[in-house]
Design an enzyme around this catalytic site. Structure first.
Site, PDB file in Angstrom:
ATOM      1  N   ASP A 212      -3.571   0.018   3.254  1.00  0.00           N
ATOM      2  CA  ASP A 212      -2.940  -0.849   2.265  1.00  0.00           C
ATOM      3  C   ASP A 212      -3.365  -0.435   0.847  1.00  0.00           C
ATOM      4  O   ASP A 212      -4.527  -0.122   0.606  1.00  0.00           O
ATOM      5  CB  ASP A 212      -3.393  -2.286   2.550  1.00  0.00           C
ATOM      6  CG  ASP A 212      -2.593  -3.331   1.801  1.00  0.00           C
ATOM      7  OD1 ASP A 212      -1.381  -3.403   1.994  1.00  0.00           O
ATOM      8  OD2 ASP A 212      -3.211  -4.083   1.017  1.00  0.00           O
ATOM      9  N   GLU A 276      -0.439   3.726   1.740  1.00  0.00           N
ATOM     10  CA  GLU A 276       0.605   3.039   0.961  1.00  0.00           C
ATOM     11  C   GLU A 276       0.332   3.319  -0.509  1.00  0.00           C
ATOM     12  O   GLU A 276      -0.722   2.933  -1.037  1.00  0.00           O
ATOM     13  CB  GLU A 276       0.575   1.530   1.200  1.00  0.00           C
ATOM     14  CG  GLU A 276       1.701   0.840   0.438  1.00  0.00           C
ATOM     15  CD  GLU A 276       1.434  -0.614   0.051  1.00  0.00           C
ATOM     16  OE1 GLU A 276       2.395  -1.317  -0.266  1.00  0.00           O
ATOM     17  OE2 GLU A 276       0.265  -1.037   0.024  1.00  0.00           O
TER      18      GLU A 276
HETATM   19  C1  GLC Z   1       0.495  -4.251   0.148  1.00  0.00           C
HETATM   20  C2  GLC Z   1       1.183  -4.961   1.271  1.00  0.00           C
HETATM   21  C3  GLC Z   1       1.698  -6.279   0.778  1.00  0.00           C
HETATM   22  C4  GLC Z   1       0.523  -7.100   0.317  1.00  0.00           C
HETATM   23  C5  GLC Z   1      -0.311  -6.346  -0.714  1.00  0.00           C
HETATM   24  C6  GLC Z   1      -1.662  -6.966  -0.873  1.00  0.00           C
HETATM   25  O1  GLC Z   1       1.373  -3.882  -0.858  1.00  0.00           O
HETATM   26  O2  GLC Z   1       2.185  -4.151   1.810  1.00  0.00           O
HETATM   27  O3  GLC Z   1       2.433  -6.961   1.739  1.00  0.00           O
HETATM   28  O4  GLC Z   1       0.955  -8.315  -0.228  1.00  0.00           O
HETATM   29  O5  GLC Z   1      -0.544  -5.016  -0.332  1.00  0.00           O
HETATM   30  O6  GLC Z   1      -2.447  -6.694   0.249  1.00  0.00           O
END
Ligand code: GLC
Length: 540
Positions: A212, A276
């Protein structure tokens, strides 16, 4: 080492599995509820594994299933080693690994290292006093001279990213909700603890992680103010009013990523690390790491962010291909739980073309659950809103509930998702667009996805082959995928009007999104209907 290994065919080549493989993202709250509480769970996933096998999926990434107060639906973790009771137990999880591996499906977990929940034991200790040994697990700063937040950094969910802790008189940093305090990754003790979390799940047989907000992990050591964004407009999320050059994407983050990667590599070479990362291409590709010792797949969100225009997308593909470090493997994503679904962005007809694009571009595709049946974003009445982003910045279209509605399985109550009352409403078109209805229809989105996945799996040119652009007019995106032995032409009409493509030679139609006759030979002019995508084998 505990845990089973996936029972997968051994390919003759030494390519890692994830280069040929197709990844499928499950948002677990919405996939399949097995106990009637209206929330999807691990047993539900186990019950649907055979569907994923039928679809041709190689690996499943499951959004967080860990112990959480659910302020951000699992992206706020209070115990990294515990399964949240809403989703099941550790025993259920072990059974999931075993059942998936038996079917040749790998399991990827969502690792949320940037922040914990404010109910995590570490944070409870950290906030108990300034000299608590855990204090430095999080990011604390004194108030600015005027008593306000230490700097201008913004929470991605709106407002200052700093929260005053009245008891100890300092602010803590939270890039997201105040219930999600950021961990201090400059603290080696945090790193040690968090790498052990990876080992805990790897020991149970997990095949990798989606990390994440990887680009958030390290912040500027001096906490300098972010500059204002001169291009910010009211329709953009509030946090974009500043450019996050000091709060994100710091050089030292690459040390952390390579350390995570080293932990995965302790388990042999086939555990997958995905990051991500929402950054421009040039910054994104740095996450492959020095000497490719970083993430195997820094998520490439070009197709999520691009305007749906053939020339624009072609430029994105070419730039991305050119920016990849040598040996770095590409990947493509159309939708996820944070962004509007592809069918809602481009329309259902064009979503078929997008499916063909996703599954024929060079690089590992990730499919968001439900996209394969053409699910749309569902309207959410105000009283049913769940997403903290929508609750904090309401009515601006940033809410993420519409793309998180329950999976549509069949025509029974709640589309077969749950016998209870679903946590989010089902989409109104669930009776026409669901797995059961589409499975038996050769022209459905689901049948198209399944065919494309199968074809991609069988053909090296499509899964491993080179990419080459083919010149095309205005609304057509065309490219070749090729090995020494095979060449395929992909021609995608991104517009609603018919178009013609000069093919680079004679070819034979293999798949058309609009049902063009399979086997038809095309001499030099390929006539595409509006919204049609064609995959053809080059004969010359
Ligand atoms: C990432 C996740 C999202 C979340 C954020 C905080 O972007 O994909 O859903 O709200 O991180 O963890």
């Amino acid at each position: 080492m505990k845990g089973t290994s996936p029972d997968v065919e051994v390919h003759s080549s030494q390519e890692p599995w994830w280069r040929r493989g197709v990844i499928y993202q499950i948002y677990p709250r919405s996939f399949q509820d097995s106990n009637g509480d209206g929330i999807g769970d691990i047993r539900g996933i186990i019950d649907r594994l055979d569907y994923l096998v039928w679809l041709g999926i190689d690996a499943v990434w499951i959004s967080p299933i860990f112990f959480s107060p659910m302020a951000d639906f699992g992206y706020d973790i209070a115990d990294y080693r515990k399964i949240d009771p809403l989703f099941g137990t550790l025993t259920d999880f072990d059974q999931l690994i075993e059942a998936a591996h038996r079917r040749g499906i790998r399991i990827l977990l969502d690792y949320v290292p940037n922040h914990s929940s404010d109910r995590h034991q570490w944070f409870l200790e950290a906030r108990s006093s300034r000299d608590n040994p855990r204090r430095d697990f999080y990011i604390w700063r004194d108030a600015a001279p005027d008593g306000g937040p230490p700097n201008n950094w913004q929470s991605e969910f709106g407002g200052s990213a700093w929260e005053l802790d009245a008891a100890t008189g300092q602010y803590y940093y939270h890039a997201f909700l105040k219930e999600q305090p950021d961990l201090n990754w400059r603290n080696p003790e945090v790193r040690r603890e968090m790498y052990d979390v990876l080992r805990f799940w790897l020991d149970r047989g997990v095949d990798g992680f989606r990390v994440d907000v990887m680009w958030h992990l390290i912040k500027d050591a001096e906490f300098r103010d972010n500059p204002q964004n001169p291009d910010w407009t009211e329709d953009m999320p509030p946090h974009k009013s500043v450019l996050s050059i000091y709060s994100c994407d710091q050089e030292e983050v690459h040390d952390v990523v390579s350390e995570m990667r080293a932990v995965l590599d302790e388990y042999g070479g086939d555990r997958l690390l995905i990051g991500e990362i929402y950054l421009p291409i040039a910054r994104l590709v740095a996450y492959y790491g020095r000497d490719l010792r970083g993430a195997h797949l820094p998520f490439n969100f070009r197709l999520i962010e691009a305007q749906w225009d053939a020339r624009h997308i072609e430029r994105q593909i070419v730039e991305y291909e050119a920016a990849l470090p040598e040996g770095g493997w590409p990947n493509w994503v159309l939708s996820n739980h944070d962004k509007p679904r592809i069918a809602s962005r481009v329309g259902r007809d064009q979503a078929r073309v997008a499916a063909m694009m996703l599954l024929t571009l060079r690089g590992t595709p990730t499919i968001y659950y439900g996209d394969e049946i053409g699910m749309n974003d569902a309207p959410i009445p105000p009283e049913r809103v769940q997403d903290p982003f929508e609750l904090r910045v309401p009515g601006r279209g940033f809410g993420r509930d519409p793309q998180r509605t329950p999976m549509q399985w069949d025509n029974t109550v709640n589309a077969g998702f749950s016998t209870g009352s679903p946590w989010l409403p089902l989409a109104p078109d669930k009776d026409s667009f669901n797995v059961e209805a589409e499975r038996s229809d050769p022209h459905s989105m689901l049948s198209l996805y399944r065919r494309l996945i199968a074809f991609r799996r069988e053909n090296d040119a499509l899964n491993l082959g080179r990419y080459a652009s083919v010149e095309a007019d205005s609304c057509v995106l065309a490219y070749l995928r090729e090995t020494e032995n095979d060449r395929y032409l992909i021609a995608l009409n991104l517009g609603p009007e018919p178009a013609v493509l000069e093919t680079p030679g004679q070819c034979r139609i293999v798949i058309s999104t609009e049902g063009k006759a399979e086997g038809e030979i095309v001499e030099e002019k390929l006539h595409l209907q509006g919204n049609e995508g064609v995959l053809a084998e080059m004969m010359s």
